[in-house]
Design an enzyme around this catalytic site. Sequence first.
Site, short mmCIF file in Angstrom:
data_model
loop_
_atom_site.label_atom_id
_atom_site.label_comp_id
_atom_site.label_asym_id
_atom_site.label_seq_id
_atom_site.Cartn_x
_atom_site.Cartn_y
_atom_site.Cartn_z
N LYS A 85 0.82 -1.21 0.00
CA LYS A 85 0.00 0.00 0.00
C LYS A 85 0.86 1.26 0.00
O LYS A 85 0.46 2.30 -0.53
CB LYS A 85 -0.91 -0.02 1.23
N GLU A 185 -10.88 6.21 5.11
CA GLU A 185 -10.91 5.32 6.26
C GLU A 185 -11.58 5.97 7.49
O GLU A 185 -12.44 5.34 8.11
CB GLU A 185 -9.50 4.83 6.59
N ASP A 209 -6.10 6.72 14.34
CA ASP A 209 -5.85 5.41 13.74
C ASP A 209 -4.38 5.04 13.87
O ASP A 209 -3.53 5.56 13.15
CB ASP A 209 -6.28 5.46 12.26
P1 ADP Z 1 -3.03 -1.47 9.37
O1 ADP Z 1 -4.18 -0.52 9.43
O2 ADP Z 1 -1.70 -0.77 9.25
O3 ADP Z 1 -3.21 -2.53 8.35
P2 ADP Z 1 -3.94 -2.73 11.86
O4 ADP Z 1 -4.95 -1.73 12.21
O5 ADP Z 1 -4.43 -4.08 11.46
O6 ADP Z 1 -2.89 -2.19 10.81
O7 ADP Z 1 -2.99 -2.87 13.14
C1 ADP Z 1 -1.98 -3.82 13.23
C2 ADP Z 1 -1.18 -3.54 14.48
O8 ADP Z 1 -1.99 -3.70 15.64
C3 ADP Z 1 0.00 -4.48 14.65
O9 ADP Z 1 1.16 -3.76 14.98
C4 ADP Z 1 -0.43 -5.34 15.82
O10 ADP Z 1 0.68 -5.82 16.57
C5 ADP Z 1 -1.25 -4.39 16.64
N1 ADP Z 1 -2.15 -5.07 17.56
C6 ADP Z 1 -3.05 -6.04 17.27
N2 ADP Z 1 -3.67 -6.47 18.38
C7 ADP Z 1 -3.13 -5.76 19.42
C8 ADP Z 1 -3.34 -5.76 20.84
N3 ADP Z 1 -4.22 -6.61 21.40
N4 ADP Z 1 -2.63 -4.90 21.58
C9 ADP Z 1 -1.74 -4.07 21.01
N5 ADP Z 1 -1.48 -4.03 19.69
C10 ADP Z 1 -2.16 -4.87 18.91
MG MG Z 2 -5.92 0.38 9.02
#
Ligand code: ADP
Ligand code: MG
Length: 619
Positions: A85, A185, A209
């Site tokens: 992305k 978003e 976010d």
């Molecule tokens: P993106 O929008 O960049 O695709 P996400 O919103 O899916 O990313 O976020 C992914 C991040 O969230 C990763 O760094 C992951 O380690 C973190 N994450 C997921 N679950 C938890 C949690 N329970 N506590 C803290 N961080 C978390």
């Molecule tokens: Mg995201």
Amino acid sequence: MAKISINLTSGTITKSATVIGIDLGTTNSLIASINEQDRTPFCLTKDDESIVPSAIHFDTENIIVGKKAISQLVSKPENTIYSVKRLLGKSYKDLLTSNHKLNYEIIDDNEQGLVKIKANGKQYSPIELSSYILQELKSIAENQLKSEVNKVVITVPAYFNDSQRQATRDAGKLAGMDVLRIINEPTAASLAYGIGQNTEEPKTVAVYDLGGGTFDISILNIQDGVFEVLSTNGDTYLGGDDIDREIQLYWASKYNFKTLNTNDEQLIRITAEEAKKSLSISNEFNTQLTVAGISYDISLTVEQLNTLIQPLVERTMQKCKNALKDADLSQREINEVVLVGGSTRTPLVKKTVAQLFQSAKINDTIDPDEVVALGAAIEADILAGNRKDMLLLDITPLSLGIETLGGLMDVLIPRNNKIPTKLRKEYTTSVDGQVNLKIAVYQGERELAADNRKLGEFVLKNIPAMPAGLPKIEMTFMLNADGILEVSAEEKRSGTKQVVEMKPQYGLSDTDIKQMLQDSIDNAQEDMAKRSIAESITEAEQLIYATDKFIRDNPNLLVDAEIAEITTLKNKLQASINAKAKDDIVSTMDHLNDYSRQFAERAMDINISKALQGKDITK
Ligand code: ADP
Ligand code: MG
């Protein structure tokens, strides 16, 4: 899940399109639909997992997407692509300025200027790679819904420019989808919480976010179903990955690990992420880890984690304050905060955000990973006509316009204008008999076109030859709901027309946009001076052109000495143009005009007497 309607007159049965929303994320992607019974959104899953890691692995025959692809990251990094992305709609040049390394190879494709990625001995565009992720999501949805998925809404960050939005749309098309709309978003996340639905009361919302590798803060104003992005800010290299890295560094120094190979490093990274996640719901993390053949008892407490990540969280606070400043708001004016992204599960993050926006309602009840996809599904439902009370609008972050005489930027769609929008302006030619007109489209806030970002150019051909100033060229800029620009130019007298959809060569990051805005503020005074010089140069050049034409058209009107004097003044004017000396240009123009007036009067007298004799005065 699909709705079936029967056309009673023809007797045909049509399956109505399944409502689908997609969050195409940097780290993770998700796909959601709507429950036909109660119109609530839900994420589609494979093996009970809604999250699909945005990673692609090329093995010898197959293209693997998701969790299985991630697992190949250590053993076959060169054929495993992630964070694609970040490359969407970007040029090789854009990437040179970022010093963040990727493990796969990027190729400079000079033809389009857009990057390509080398994997599996082939070249892939970020659009193709994104389309593989979308295809995987599509198949997950089709498996679960048992119906074909093709009409979709896809989300992008609020700061995505036209090029990045177009690339996202193209990726959807390539995956066999009909992309109904690209939405922001933060807009999707707000929709998921129902903010702005069924209410006339305006709301100011901050969407925070924090994902895997990126941080975005967006301030929205929502009223009567209109979502307006007041400002965006963030850091494209700040997220959960940085938290993991802090933990790794902390352990490395605490346990003094011996030399690590890639596998050890990967193991520690994964354990760090595990620790971070478990500390979102407990106070202490303990495990045993074998690194370089030695076994360690590893631990981390919430207090330790908080100390480690305090500076990172503080950085996001600073960005929030910047966004508030750009939107001209104080934190007390924010009514609602929406938490998005997996990293907002970290208690310190939640607490710090709540402290900053004390008077706001904090929305954190929906899974922060799923909230964007769920909101996208709601938007798809609105577009399908199932929620007639809602309407979605966004705004354009930078002005759009064309280059006019003297290299000046002439804005058609101003920055912060609501989209979709359509704006028209009329132009003409500056030279007699001009049959081609080059139209160069720019994006940005600077006075000179060259200081802005060029989106593209085209030539309006076959304008019938007319004297300068006579053709009526109507420019229309149409910015659709996805933020994609259609430029059309039409010579109204002849009907000569050309329409071009802008596929910008380069992409821009949010930092670039901010930089462009900052530059326009920093250079405002100098730019105005440049504009004023450019305008007088244009005027002077037109005067020289008109003078030459006059001498040519009236060979018998002037004696040699007069022509010589005019030539001297003209040369002086040309010299002051070359020197870009505004005051000289203005005074020499005055001289030349004063001196030439007598000849114009002379010509007029002759024409009048000719007219009185009944002769044709047109040439
Ligand atoms: P993106 O929008 O960049 O695709 P996400 O919103 O899916 O990313 O976020 C992914 C991040 O969230 C990763 O760094 C992951 O380690 C973190 N994450 C997921 N679950 C938890 C949690 N329970 N506590 C803290 N961080 C978390
Ligand atoms: Mg995201």
